[in-house]
Write a protein that holds these residues in place. Structure first.
Motif, PDB file in Angstrom:
ATOM      1  N   TYR A 134       0.831  -1.200   0.000  1.00  0.00           N
ATOM      2  CA  TYR A 134       0.000   0.000   0.000  1.00  0.00           C
ATOM      3  C   TYR A 134       0.865   1.249   0.000  1.00  0.00           C
ATOM      4  O   TYR A 134       0.572   2.237  -0.692  1.00  0.00           O
ATOM      5  CB  TYR A 134      -0.947   0.000   1.203  1.00  0.00           C
ATOM      6  CG  TYR A 134      -1.934   1.137   1.189  1.00  0.00           C
ATOM      7  CD1 TYR A 134      -1.833   2.185   2.102  1.00  0.00           C
ATOM      8  CD2 TYR A 134      -2.946   1.196   0.240  1.00  0.00           C
ATOM      9  CE1 TYR A 134      -2.731   3.241   2.074  1.00  0.00           C
ATOM     10  CE2 TYR A 134      -3.838   2.254   0.201  1.00  0.00           C
ATOM     11  CZ  TYR A 134      -3.728   3.265   1.129  1.00  0.00           C
ATOM     12  OH  TYR A 134      -4.614   4.319   1.093  1.00  0.00           O
ATOM     13  N   ARG A 176       3.945   1.528  -1.211  1.00  0.00           N
ATOM     14  CA  ARG A 176       4.585   1.672  -2.527  1.00  0.00           C
ATOM     15  C   ARG A 176       3.565   2.170  -3.548  1.00  0.00           C
ATOM     16  O   ARG A 176       3.883   2.974  -4.419  1.00  0.00           O
ATOM     17  CB  ARG A 176       5.197   0.352  -2.965  1.00  0.00           C
ATOM     18  CG  ARG A 176       6.416  -0.056  -2.135  1.00  0.00           C
ATOM     19  CD  ARG A 176       7.414  -0.874  -2.946  1.00  0.00           C
ATOM     20  NE  ARG A 176       6.823  -2.072  -3.515  1.00  0.00           N
ATOM     21  CZ  ARG A 176       6.906  -3.279  -2.973  1.00  0.00           C
ATOM     22  NH1 ARG A 176       7.497  -3.452  -1.809  1.00  0.00           N
ATOM     23  NH2 ARG A 176       6.369  -4.339  -3.576  1.00  0.00           N
ATOM     24  N   ALA A 177       2.344   1.663  -3.418  1.00  0.00           N
ATOM     25  CA  ALA A 177       1.303   2.110  -4.356  1.00  0.00           C
ATOM     26  C   ALA A 177       1.097   3.615  -4.244  1.00  0.00           C
ATOM     27  O   ALA A 177       1.028   4.332  -5.251  1.00  0.00           O
ATOM     28  CB  ALA A 177      -0.010   1.366  -4.079  1.00  0.00           C
ATOM     29  N   ASN A 178       0.994   4.109  -3.015  1.00  0.00           N
ATOM     30  CA  ASN A 178       0.795   5.543  -2.819  1.00  0.00           C
ATOM     31  C   ASN A 178       2.002   6.353  -3.272  1.00  0.00           C
ATOM     32  O   ASN A 178       1.867   7.412  -3.875  1.00  0.00           O
ATOM     33  CB  ASN A 178       0.518   5.842  -1.343  1.00  0.00           C
ATOM     34  CG  ASN A 178      -0.961   5.800  -1.019  1.00  0.00           C
ATOM     35  OD1 ASN A 178      -1.693   6.756  -1.244  1.00  0.00           O
ATOM     36  ND2 ASN A 178      -1.420   4.659  -0.540  1.00  0.00           N
ATOM     37  N   SER A 187       3.959   5.680  -5.588  1.00  0.00           N
ATOM     38  CA  SER A 187       4.100   5.667  -7.044  1.00  0.00           C
ATOM     39  C   SER A 187       3.154   6.647  -7.724  1.00  0.00           C
ATOM     40  O   SER A 187       3.296   6.940  -8.912  1.00  0.00           O
ATOM     41  CB  SER A 187       3.846   4.258  -7.578  1.00  0.00           C
ATOM     42  OG  SER A 187       2.496   3.918  -7.378  1.00  0.00           O
TER      43      SER A 187
END
Lengths: 348, 164
Positions: A6, A8-10, A12
Protein backbone atom coordinates in the motif's frame (compact mmCIF):
# COMPACT_ATOMS: atom_id res chain seq x y z
CA UNK A 1 3.24 -7.22 3.49
CA UNK A 2 0.04 -5.38 2.61
CA UNK A 3 1.37 -2.33 4.38
CA UNK A 4 4.46 -2.22 2.16
CA UNK A 5 2.42 -2.76 -0.97
CA UNK A 6 0.00 0.00 0.00
CA UNK A 7 2.87 2.36 0.79
CA UNK A 8 4.58 1.67 -2.53
CA UNK A 9 1.30 2.11 -4.36
CA UNK A 10 0.79 5.54 -2.82
CA UNK A 11 4.41 6.54 -3.38
CA UNK A 12 4.10 5.67 -7.04
CA UNK A 13 1.24 8.10 -7.62
CA UNK A 14 2.71 11.27 -9.14
CA UNK A 15 1.75 14.52 -7.49
CA UNK A 16 3.88 17.14 -9.26
CA UNK A 17 1.32 18.09 -11.88
CA UNK A 18 -1.51 18.07 -9.38
CA UNK A 19 0.54 20.25 -7.06
CA UNK A 20 1.25 22.78 -9.81
CA UNK A 21 -2.43 22.97 -10.71
CA UNK A 22 -3.58 23.32 -7.11
CA UNK A 23 -0.93 25.95 -6.28
CA UNK A 24 -1.91 27.91 -9.36
CA UNK A 25 -5.53 27.70 -8.32
CA UNK A 26 -4.67 28.96 -4.87
CA UNK A 27 -2.67 31.86 -6.29
CA UNK A 28 -5.56 32.85 -8.57
CA UNK A 29 -8.05 32.60 -5.74
CA UNK A 30 -5.86 34.72 -3.53
CA UNK A 31 -5.60 37.36 -6.22
CA UNK A 32 -9.34 37.29 -6.91
CA UNK A 33 -10.60 37.20 -3.36
CA UNK A 34 -8.06 39.44 -1.64
CA UNK A 35 -9.74 42.30 0.17
CA UNK A 36 -7.17 45.01 0.82
CA UNK A 37 -8.22 48.19 2.61
CA UNK A 38 -8.85 50.04 -0.65
CA UNK A 39 -11.37 47.48 -1.79
CA UNK A 40 -13.19 47.62 1.54
CA UNK A 41 -13.65 51.31 0.92
CA UNK A 42 -14.93 50.64 -2.57
CA UNK A 43 -17.35 48.05 -1.24
CA UNK A 44 -18.61 50.50 1.35
CA UNK A 45 -19.14 53.10 -1.37
CA UNK A 46 -21.06 50.57 -3.44
CA UNK A 47 -23.24 49.71 -0.45
CA UNK A 48 -23.97 53.41 0.11
CA UNK A 49 -24.99 53.78 -3.54
CA UNK A 50 -27.36 50.84 -3.23
CA UNK A 51 -28.97 52.33 -0.14
CA UNK A 52 -29.38 55.66 -1.87
CA UNK A 53 -30.88 53.95 -4.93
CA UNK A 54 -33.39 52.06 -2.78
CA UNK A 55 -34.29 55.26 -0.98
CA UNK A 56 -34.72 57.11 -4.26
CA UNK A 57 -36.92 54.34 -5.63
CA UNK A 58 -39.09 54.56 -2.54
CA UNK A 59 -39.48 58.27 -3.03
CA UNK A 60 -40.43 57.71 -6.65
CA UNK A 61 -42.92 55.03 -5.69
CA UNK A 62 -44.51 57.33 -3.17
CA UNK A 63 -44.78 60.08 -5.73
CA UNK A 64 -46.34 57.73 -8.26
CA UNK A 65 -48.82 56.44 -5.77
CA UNK A 66 -49.74 59.94 -4.92
CA UNK A 67 -50.50 60.57 -8.56
CA UNK A 68 -52.24 57.33 -9.44
CA UNK A 69 -53.77 55.70 -6.41
CA UNK A 70 -56.34 56.39 -3.71
CA UNK A 71 -55.05 59.32 -1.75
CA UNK A 72 -56.27 57.94 1.50
CA UNK A 73 -54.10 54.87 1.07
CA UNK A 74 -51.03 56.97 0.26
CA UNK A 75 -51.61 59.10 3.35
CA UNK A 76 -51.61 56.05 5.62
CA UNK A 77 -48.31 54.84 4.14
CA UNK A 78 -46.65 58.24 4.54
CA UNK A 79 -48.13 58.63 7.98
CA UNK A 80 -46.31 55.46 9.01
CA UNK A 81 -43.06 56.79 7.52
CA UNK A 82 -43.36 60.08 9.37
CA UNK A 83 -44.03 58.29 12.63
CA UNK A 84 -41.06 55.94 12.34
CA UNK A 85 -38.85 58.75 11.10
CA UNK A 86 -39.16 60.45 14.51
CA UNK A 87 -38.37 57.29 16.39
CA UNK A 88 -34.89 56.53 15.16
CA UNK A 89 -33.64 55.59 18.59
CA UNK A 90 -36.77 53.78 19.68
CA UNK A 91 -37.36 50.76 17.49
CA UNK A 92 -40.92 49.64 16.98
CA UNK A 93 -40.27 46.14 18.16
CA UNK A 94 -37.48 44.08 19.59
CA UNK A 95 -37.07 41.97 16.47
CA UNK A 96 -34.57 42.65 13.72
CA UNK A 97 -37.46 43.26 11.34
CA UNK A 98 -38.63 46.34 13.23
CA UNK A 99 -35.17 47.82 13.46
CA UNK A 100 -34.42 47.43 9.78
CA UNK A 101 -37.79 48.84 8.87
CA UNK A 102 -37.04 52.01 10.75
CA UNK A 103 -33.61 52.46 9.17
CA UNK A 104 -35.04 52.30 5.68
CA UNK A 105 -38.10 54.38 6.32
CA UNK A 106 -36.23 57.03 8.24
CA UNK A 107 -34.29 57.90 5.13
CA UNK A 108 -37.44 57.94 3.05
CA UNK A 109 -39.49 60.02 5.44
CA UNK A 110 -36.92 62.76 5.53
CA UNK A 111 -37.24 63.23 1.83
CA UNK A 112 -40.85 62.17 1.27
CA UNK A 113 -42.83 64.68 -0.73
CA UNK A 114 -45.28 66.56 1.46
CA UNK A 115 -47.56 67.48 -1.37
CA UNK A 116 -50.34 65.24 -0.13
CA UNK A 117 -52.37 66.93 2.54
CA UNK A 118 -55.20 65.24 4.35
CA UNK A 119 -57.46 66.16 7.16
CA UNK A 120 -57.30 62.74 8.83
CA UNK A 121 -55.61 62.77 12.20
CA UNK A 122 -52.34 60.96 12.88
CA UNK A 123 -52.61 57.63 14.66
CA UNK A 124 -50.44 56.63 17.57
CA UNK A 125 -49.21 53.25 16.22
CA UNK A 126 -46.42 53.30 13.64
CA UNK A 127 -47.56 50.06 12.00
CA UNK A 128 -50.51 50.03 9.62
CA UNK A 129 -53.04 48.63 12.09
CA UNK A 130 -56.63 47.70 11.59
CA UNK A 131 -57.76 50.53 13.91
CA UNK A 132 -55.97 53.14 11.83
CA UNK A 133 -57.50 51.78 8.70
CA UNK A 134 -61.04 51.48 9.96
CA UNK A 135 -62.44 53.93 7.49
CA UNK A 136 -60.57 52.32 4.58
CA UNK A 137 -61.63 49.37 2.53
CA UNK A 138 -60.43 45.87 3.26
CA UNK A 139 -58.57 45.77 -0.06
CA UNK A 140 -56.75 48.99 0.82
CA UNK A 141 -55.63 47.52 4.12
CA UNK A 142 -54.30 44.40 2.44
CA UNK A 143 -52.42 46.38 -0.19
CA UNK A 144 -50.85 48.61 2.47
CA UNK A 145 -49.76 45.66 4.53
CA UNK A 146 -48.35 43.87 1.51
CA UNK A 147 -46.36 46.93 0.51
CA UNK A 148 -45.01 47.32 4.04
CA UNK A 149 -44.04 43.67 4.03
CA UNK A 150 -42.33 44.02 0.66
CA UNK A 151 -40.26 46.92 1.93
CA UNK A 152 -39.04 45.00 4.93
CA UNK A 153 -38.66 41.45 3.55
CA UNK A 154 -35.06 41.72 2.27
CA UNK A 155 -33.91 43.35 5.49
CA UNK A 156 -35.81 40.81 7.54
CA UNK A 157 -33.95 37.98 5.89
CA UNK A 158 -30.61 39.68 6.45
CA UNK A 159 -31.27 40.59 10.04
CA UNK A 160 -32.41 37.13 11.01
CA UNK A 161 -29.45 35.36 9.41
CA UNK A 162 -29.23 32.31 11.58
CA UNK A 163 -26.15 31.22 13.35
CA UNK A 164 -27.55 27.71 13.40
CA UNK A 165 -29.18 25.50 10.87
CA UNK A 166 -32.61 26.66 9.53
CA UNK A 167 -35.50 26.06 9.52
CA UNK A 168 -35.35 24.49 12.95
CA UNK A 169 -35.51 27.33 15.49
CA UNK A 170 -32.89 27.94 18.13
CA UNK A 171 -35.16 27.27 21.07
CA UNK A 172 -36.97 24.00 21.41
CA UNK A 173 -40.25 25.73 22.22
CA UNK A 174 -40.01 27.93 19.17
CA UNK A 175 -39.69 25.19 16.58
CA UNK A 176 -41.80 26.17 13.60
CA UNK A 177 -43.55 22.96 12.69
CA UNK A 178 -44.99 24.39 9.47
CA UNK A 179 -41.56 25.33 8.16
CA UNK A 180 -40.04 21.95 8.94
CA UNK A 181 -42.03 18.79 8.27
CA UNK A 182 -39.15 16.79 9.72
CA UNK A 183 -39.81 18.33 13.13
CA UNK A 184 -43.51 17.59 12.77
CA UNK A 185 -42.71 13.88 12.37
CA UNK A 186 -40.24 13.72 15.24
CA UNK A 187 -41.52 11.54 18.05
CA UNK A 188 -42.79 13.53 20.98
CA UNK A 189 -40.19 11.95 23.30
CA UNK A 190 -37.40 13.89 21.60
CA UNK A 191 -36.90 17.41 20.35
CA UNK A 192 -33.78 17.58 18.24
CA UNK A 193 -32.02 20.88 17.52
CA UNK A 194 -29.09 20.53 15.16
CA UNK A 195 -25.98 22.64 15.60
CA UNK A 196 -23.89 23.33 12.55
CA UNK A 197 -20.52 21.70 12.33
CA UNK A 198 -17.59 24.03 11.80
CA UNK A 199 -14.01 23.11 11.20
CA UNK A 200 -13.15 25.32 14.14
CA UNK A 201 -15.17 23.21 16.50
CA UNK A 202 -13.26 21.74 19.40
CA UNK A 203 -13.05 17.98 19.39
CA UNK A 204 -15.08 16.21 22.07
CA UNK A 205 -13.37 13.10 23.35
CA UNK A 206 -15.45 10.25 24.70
CA UNK A 207 -13.90 10.58 28.14
CA UNK A 208 -11.64 12.89 30.11
CA UNK A 209 -8.68 12.05 32.28
CA UNK A 210 -8.38 8.51 31.10
CA UNK A 211 -5.32 6.80 32.45
CA UNK A 212 -3.87 5.01 29.45
CA UNK A 213 -0.89 3.60 31.29
CA UNK A 214 -0.61 -0.16 31.00
CA UNK A 215 -2.21 -1.89 33.95
CA UNK A 216 -3.59 -5.37 34.33
CA UNK A 217 -5.18 -6.44 31.06
CA UNK A 218 -8.55 -8.09 31.19
CA UNK A 219 -10.50 -9.61 28.38
CA UNK A 220 -14.06 -8.31 28.44
CA UNK A 221 -16.81 -9.85 26.37
CA UNK A 222 -19.59 -7.76 24.97
CA UNK A 223 -22.08 -9.42 27.29
CA UNK A 224 -19.97 -8.50 30.29
CA UNK A 225 -19.78 -4.97 28.95
CA UNK A 226 -23.56 -4.77 28.69
CA UNK A 227 -23.74 -5.77 32.35
CA UNK A 228 -21.13 -3.15 33.19
CA UNK A 229 -23.02 -0.27 31.59
CA UNK A 230 -26.44 -1.67 32.36
CA UNK A 231 -27.73 -1.74 28.81
CA UNK A 232 -27.67 -4.12 25.86
CA UNK A 233 -26.81 -1.43 23.33
CA UNK A 234 -27.05 -3.62 20.25
CA UNK A 235 -30.48 -4.94 21.18
CA UNK A 236 -31.78 -1.52 22.24
CA UNK A 237 -30.56 0.53 19.31
CA UNK A 238 -33.45 1.21 16.97
CA UNK A 239 -32.21 1.50 13.41
CA UNK A 240 -33.84 1.35 9.98
CA UNK A 241 -34.05 -2.04 8.28
CA UNK A 242 -30.99 -3.43 6.64
CA UNK A 243 -28.39 -2.54 9.26
CA UNK A 244 -26.10 -5.22 10.59
CA UNK A 245 -23.73 -5.05 13.51
CA UNK A 246 -20.03 -5.29 12.87
CA UNK A 247 -19.09 -4.60 16.46
CA UNK A 248 -16.24 -6.55 17.94
CA UNK A 249 -17.52 -8.96 20.55
CA UNK A 250 -14.52 -8.78 22.80
CA UNK A 251 -12.16 -6.07 23.98
CA UNK A 252 -9.08 -5.80 26.13
CA UNK A 253 -9.54 -3.38 28.98
CA UNK A 254 -6.85 -2.23 31.35
CA UNK A 255 -7.75 -2.46 34.99
CA UNK A 256 -6.39 -0.02 37.54
CA UNK A 257 -5.29 -0.71 41.09
CA UNK A 258 -8.75 0.27 42.23
CA UNK A 259 -10.25 -2.51 40.16
CA UNK A 260 -11.91 -0.11 37.77
CA UNK A 261 -11.44 -0.08 34.01
CA UNK A 262 -9.11 2.54 32.66
CA UNK A 263 -10.69 3.73 29.45
CA UNK A 264 -13.99 1.86 29.22
CA UNK A 265 -15.17 3.15 25.84
CA UNK A 266 -16.75 0.59 23.57
CA UNK A 267 -17.56 1.34 19.95
CA UNK A 268 -20.69 -0.29 18.54
CA UNK A 269 -20.76 -0.27 14.76
CA UNK A 270 -23.84 -0.77 12.61
CA UNK A 271 -23.86 -0.43 8.88
CA UNK A 272 -25.49 -1.28 5.61
CA UNK A 273 -24.32 -0.66 2.08
CA UNK A 274 -24.66 3.08 2.21
CA UNK A 275 -25.14 4.11 5.82
CA UNK A 276 -23.32 3.65 9.08
CA UNK A 277 -23.83 4.32 12.73
CA UNK A 278 -21.27 4.25 15.51
CA UNK A 279 -22.17 4.45 19.15
CA UNK A 280 -19.41 4.90 21.69
CA UNK A 281 -20.39 4.30 25.29
CA UNK A 282 -18.53 5.06 28.49
CA UNK A 283 -19.25 5.50 32.17
CA UNK A 284 -16.70 8.30 32.32
CA UNK A 285 -19.22 10.97 31.36
CA UNK A 286 -17.17 14.09 32.11
CA UNK A 287 -16.28 14.85 28.50
CA UNK A 288 -19.78 14.33 27.14
CA UNK A 289 -21.18 16.37 30.03
CA UNK A 290 -18.76 19.20 29.27
CA UNK A 291 -20.09 19.27 25.70
CA UNK A 292 -23.71 19.19 26.83
CA UNK A 293 -23.10 21.92 29.39
CA UNK A 294 -21.37 24.14 26.84
CA UNK A 295 -23.65 27.14 26.48
CA UNK A 296 -22.47 27.72 22.92
CA UNK A 297 -24.40 24.68 21.74
CA UNK A 298 -28.14 24.48 21.38
CA UNK A 299 -29.67 21.66 23.37
CA UNK A 300 -31.89 18.83 22.33
CA UNK A 301 -33.99 16.73 24.66
CA UNK A 302 -34.33 12.99 24.48
CA UNK A 303 -36.68 11.37 26.98
CA UNK A 304 -35.98 14.10 29.54
CA UNK A 305 -32.21 13.73 29.02
CA UNK A 306 -30.27 16.59 27.51
CA UNK A 307 -28.29 16.07 24.35
CA UNK A 308 -26.27 18.09 21.87
CA UNK A 309 -26.52 17.28 18.19
CA UNK A 310 -24.28 18.48 15.38
CA UNK A 311 -25.14 17.90 11.77
CA UNK A 312 -24.01 18.61 8.23
CA UNK A 313 -25.54 17.15 5.07
CA UNK A 314 -26.26 13.53 6.01
CA UNK A 315 -23.74 13.38 8.83
CA UNK A 316 -24.78 13.70 12.47
CA UNK A 317 -22.88 13.56 15.71
CA UNK A 318 -24.83 13.45 18.96
CA UNK A 319 -23.71 13.57 22.59
CA UNK A 320 -26.02 12.35 25.32
CA UNK A 321 -25.91 11.09 28.90
CA UNK A 322 -28.59 8.67 29.96
CA UNK A 323 -28.68 6.65 33.17
CA UNK A 324 -25.02 7.56 33.94
CA UNK A 325 -23.75 6.34 30.58
CA UNK A 326 -22.24 8.76 28.09
CA UNK A 327 -23.17 8.18 24.46
CA UNK A 328 -21.38 9.57 21.43
CA UNK A 329 -23.38 8.70 18.34
CA UNK A 330 -22.04 9.32 14.87
CA UNK A 331 -24.14 8.54 11.82
CA UNK A 332 -23.73 8.80 8.09
CA UNK A 333 -26.82 8.58 5.94
CA UNK A 334 -29.46 8.58 8.66
CA UNK A 335 -32.37 10.98 8.48
CA UNK A 336 -32.88 13.27 11.43
CA UNK A 337 -36.01 11.37 12.42
CA UNK A 338 -34.07 8.11 12.35
CA UNK A 339 -31.36 9.63 14.53
CA UNK A 340 -34.02 10.85 16.92
CA UNK A 341 -35.55 7.37 17.19
CA UNK A 342 -32.11 5.88 17.77
CA UNK A 343 -31.36 8.32 20.59
CA UNK A 344 -34.76 7.62 22.18
CA UNK A 345 -34.12 3.89 22.06
CA UNK A 346 -30.77 4.37 23.81
CA UNK A 347 -32.28 6.61 26.47
CA UNK A 348 -35.29 4.47 27.32
CA UNK B 1 2.15 28.21 26.83
CA UNK B 2 3.33 28.20 23.24
CA UNK B 3 2.74 31.35 21.24
CA UNK B 4 0.38 31.09 18.31
CA UNK B 5 2.12 30.42 15.02
CA UNK B 6 2.50 33.29 12.56
CA UNK B 7 -0.38 34.01 10.22
CA UNK B 8 1.79 35.49 7.50
CA UNK B 9 1.12 34.57 3.90
CA UNK B 10 4.65 33.20 3.51
CA UNK B 11 4.27 30.89 6.46
CA UNK B 12 0.91 29.62 5.25
CA UNK B 13 2.27 29.03 1.76
CA UNK B 14 5.14 27.04 3.25
CA UNK B 15 2.62 24.92 5.11
CA UNK B 16 0.69 24.28 1.90
CA UNK B 17 3.88 23.19 0.15
CA UNK B 18 4.93 20.99 3.04
CA UNK B 19 1.64 19.16 3.50
CA UNK B 20 0.44 19.05 -0.07
CA UNK B 21 1.33 15.40 -0.62
CA UNK B 22 -0.22 14.31 2.65
CA UNK B 23 -3.50 16.11 1.99
CA UNK B 24 -3.66 15.20 -1.68
CA UNK B 25 -3.07 11.51 -1.10
CA UNK B 26 -5.56 11.38 1.73
CA UNK B 27 -8.11 13.11 -0.49
CA UNK B 28 -7.26 10.64 -3.23
CA UNK B 29 -7.91 7.69 -0.93
CA UNK B 30 -11.24 9.22 0.00
CA UNK B 31 -12.54 10.39 -3.36
CA UNK B 32 -10.79 7.75 -5.52
CA UNK B 33 -10.50 10.32 -8.28
CA UNK B 34 -7.64 12.64 -9.10
CA UNK B 35 -9.88 15.51 -10.19
CA UNK B 36 -11.95 15.36 -7.03
CA UNK B 37 -8.80 15.00 -4.96
CA UNK B 38 -7.39 18.17 -6.50
CA UNK B 39 -10.67 19.97 -5.79
CA UNK B 40 -10.68 18.82 -2.19
CA UNK B 41 -7.03 19.75 -1.73
CA UNK B 42 -7.67 23.20 -3.17
CA UNK B 43 -10.67 23.67 -0.87
CA UNK B 44 -8.70 22.62 2.18
CA UNK B 45 -5.81 24.95 1.50
CA UNK B 46 -8.12 27.80 0.54
CA UNK B 47 -9.86 27.43 3.89
CA UNK B 48 -6.49 27.33 5.59
CA UNK B 49 -5.19 30.40 3.79
CA UNK B 50 -8.30 32.40 4.62
CA UNK B 51 -8.60 31.11 8.17
CA UNK B 52 -8.00 33.50 11.05
CA UNK B 53 -7.73 30.67 13.56
CA UNK B 54 -4.80 30.75 15.99
CA UNK B 55 -2.86 27.54 15.59
CA UNK B 56 -0.75 26.63 18.60
CA UNK B 57 1.68 24.34 16.81
CA UNK B 58 2.34 22.65 13.53
CA UNK B 59 0.76 19.50 14.95
CA UNK B 60 -2.38 21.54 15.49
CA UNK B 61 -2.27 22.67 11.86
CA UNK B 62 -1.75 19.13 10.66
CA UNK B 63 -4.73 17.87 12.68
CA UNK B 64 -6.89 20.69 11.35
CA UNK B 65 -5.85 20.03 7.75
CA UNK B 66 -6.56 16.32 8.03
CA UNK B 67 -9.97 16.88 9.62
CA UNK B 68 -11.00 19.40 7.01
CA UNK B 69 -9.80 17.06 4.24
CA UNK B 70 -12.04 14.28 5.52
CA UNK B 71 -14.99 16.66 5.83
CA UNK B 72 -14.47 18.11 2.36
CA UNK B 73 -14.18 14.62 0.91
CA UNK B 74 -17.49 13.70 2.53
CA UNK B 75 -19.06 16.74 0.88
CA UNK B 76 -17.93 15.44 -2.50
CA UNK B 77 -19.74 12.19 -1.84
CA UNK B 78 -22.93 13.90 -0.76
CA UNK B 79 -23.13 16.15 -3.80
CA UNK B 80 -25.93 15.34 -6.21
CA UNK B 81 -23.52 15.44 -9.11
CA UNK B 82 -21.25 12.88 -7.53
CA UNK B 83 -24.10 10.51 -6.86
CA UNK B 84 -24.89 10.48 -10.55
CA UNK B 85 -21.36 9.88 -11.74
CA UNK B 86 -18.92 7.05 -11.24
CA UNK B 87 -15.45 7.81 -9.92
CA UNK B 88 -12.73 7.05 -12.44
CA UNK B 89 -10.82 4.55 -10.35
CA UNK B 90 -9.38 2.98 -13.47
CA UNK B 91 -7.53 6.21 -14.29
CA UNK B 92 -6.09 6.35 -10.82
CA UNK B 93 -5.05 2.70 -10.79
CA UNK B 94 -3.26 3.14 -14.10
CA UNK B 95 -0.69 5.25 -12.23
CA UNK B 96 0.12 2.43 -9.84
CA UNK B 97 2.50 -0.45 -10.73
CA UNK B 98 0.79 -3.77 -11.25
CA UNK B 99 2.25 -5.45 -8.19
CA UNK B 100 0.82 -2.87 -5.86
CA UNK B 101 -2.32 -2.01 -7.74
CA UNK B 102 -4.33 -4.96 -6.47
CA UNK B 103 -3.84 -3.99 -2.83
CA UNK B 104 -4.46 -0.36 -3.64
CA UNK B 105 -7.62 -1.21 -5.54
CA UNK B 106 -8.94 -3.31 -2.67
CA UNK B 107 -8.25 -0.51 -0.20
CA UNK B 108 -10.14 1.88 -2.44
CA UNK B 109 -13.11 -0.44 -2.29
CA UNK B 110 -13.27 -0.30 1.51
CA UNK B 111 -15.94 1.90 3.10
CA UNK B 112 -14.77 5.49 3.32
CA UNK B 113 -14.26 5.62 7.08
CA UNK B 114 -12.06 2.50 7.04
CA UNK B 115 -10.08 3.85 4.11
CA UNK B 116 -9.21 7.02 6.01
CA UNK B 117 -7.89 5.15 9.01
CA UNK B 118 -6.09 2.53 6.93
CA UNK B 119 -4.45 5.26 4.85
CA UNK B 120 -3.32 7.31 7.84
CA UNK B 121 -2.11 4.26 9.73
CA UNK B 122 -0.36 2.40 6.93
CA UNK B 123 0.81 5.17 4.64
CA UNK B 124 1.32 8.17 6.89
CA UNK B 125 2.32 5.84 9.75
CA UNK B 126 0.42 7.74 12.41
CA UNK B 127 -0.32 5.99 15.66
CA UNK B 128 -3.85 5.13 16.78
CA UNK B 129 -3.70 7.95 19.29
CA UNK B 130 -2.60 10.44 16.65
CA UNK B 131 -5.29 9.32 14.21
CA UNK B 132 -7.91 9.61 16.96
CA UNK B 133 -6.76 13.14 17.66
CA UNK B 134 -6.59 14.17 14.03
CA UNK B 135 -9.98 12.78 13.08
CA UNK B 136 -11.73 13.62 16.34
CA UNK B 137 -12.51 9.99 16.94
CA UNK B 138 -12.16 7.88 20.03
CA UNK B 139 -9.19 5.57 20.08
CA UNK B 140 -11.52 2.61 20.37
CA UNK B 141 -13.29 3.77 17.24
CA UNK B 142 -10.00 4.02 15.40
CA UNK B 143 -8.98 0.55 16.53
CA UNK B 144 -12.35 -0.82 15.48
CA UNK B 145 -12.04 0.79 12.07
CA UNK B 146 -8.53 -0.54 11.65
CA UNK B 147 -9.52 -4.00 12.74
CA UNK B 148 -12.58 -4.03 10.52
CA UNK B 149 -10.74 -2.53 7.56
CA UNK B 150 -7.89 -5.00 7.84
CA UNK B 151 -10.32 -7.87 8.16
CA UNK B 152 -12.21 -6.81 5.05
CA UNK B 153 -8.98 -6.26 3.14
CA UNK B 154 -7.66 -9.65 4.10
CA UNK B 155 -10.88 -11.37 3.12
CA UNK B 156 -10.90 -9.56 -0.16
CA UNK B 157 -7.30 -10.28 -1.04
CA UNK B 158 -7.29 -13.88 0.05
CA UNK B 159 -10.81 -14.80 -1.05
CA UNK B 160 -13.12 -13.57 -3.74
CA UNK B 161 -15.69 -12.04 -1.36
CA UNK B 162 -17.30 -8.77 -2.28
CA UNK B 163 -16.38 -5.89 -0.05
CA UNK B 164 -19.18 -3.74 1.31
Amino acid sequence: MYKDLYKRANDSIPTDDAKKRVMLRLAKAEKRNGIPAVRIGQFAALAACLVFTVAALNIYNDFEKEQNKDKGLVYIHQQELEKTGTEQTNPVGTSGIGEEKIETQTTVSENAPRAVTQSATKEATPKPSKEACKTRTGADINIAQEEAAQMTEPQAEASTAPAFKEPIACDVQDIDKEASPIVANTPAKAAIVVNEITEFQEAVPAAFNVDRSIGRIEEVTISEYYEYIGKDVAASAKLPDGFSSTTQDMALFEVGDDGKYKGDEWCFVFENEEKSVEIVTTKNTDAVKACIDNEAYKKSTVCEDEAVVFGENDFYKAYMISKDVGYTVESIGLLETELSELLISLAE
Amino acid sequence: MEKALPKTRNFKNEICEKYFDMIYKLALSQTKDQGHAEDVTSDVFLKFLSSSKDFESEEHIKAWLLRVTINCSKNVFSSTWFKKTVPLEETLLAEVPEEESEVYAKVLKLPQKYRAVIHLFYYEEFSVAQIAKYLELNESTVRTHLQRGRSLLKTSLEGEDELV
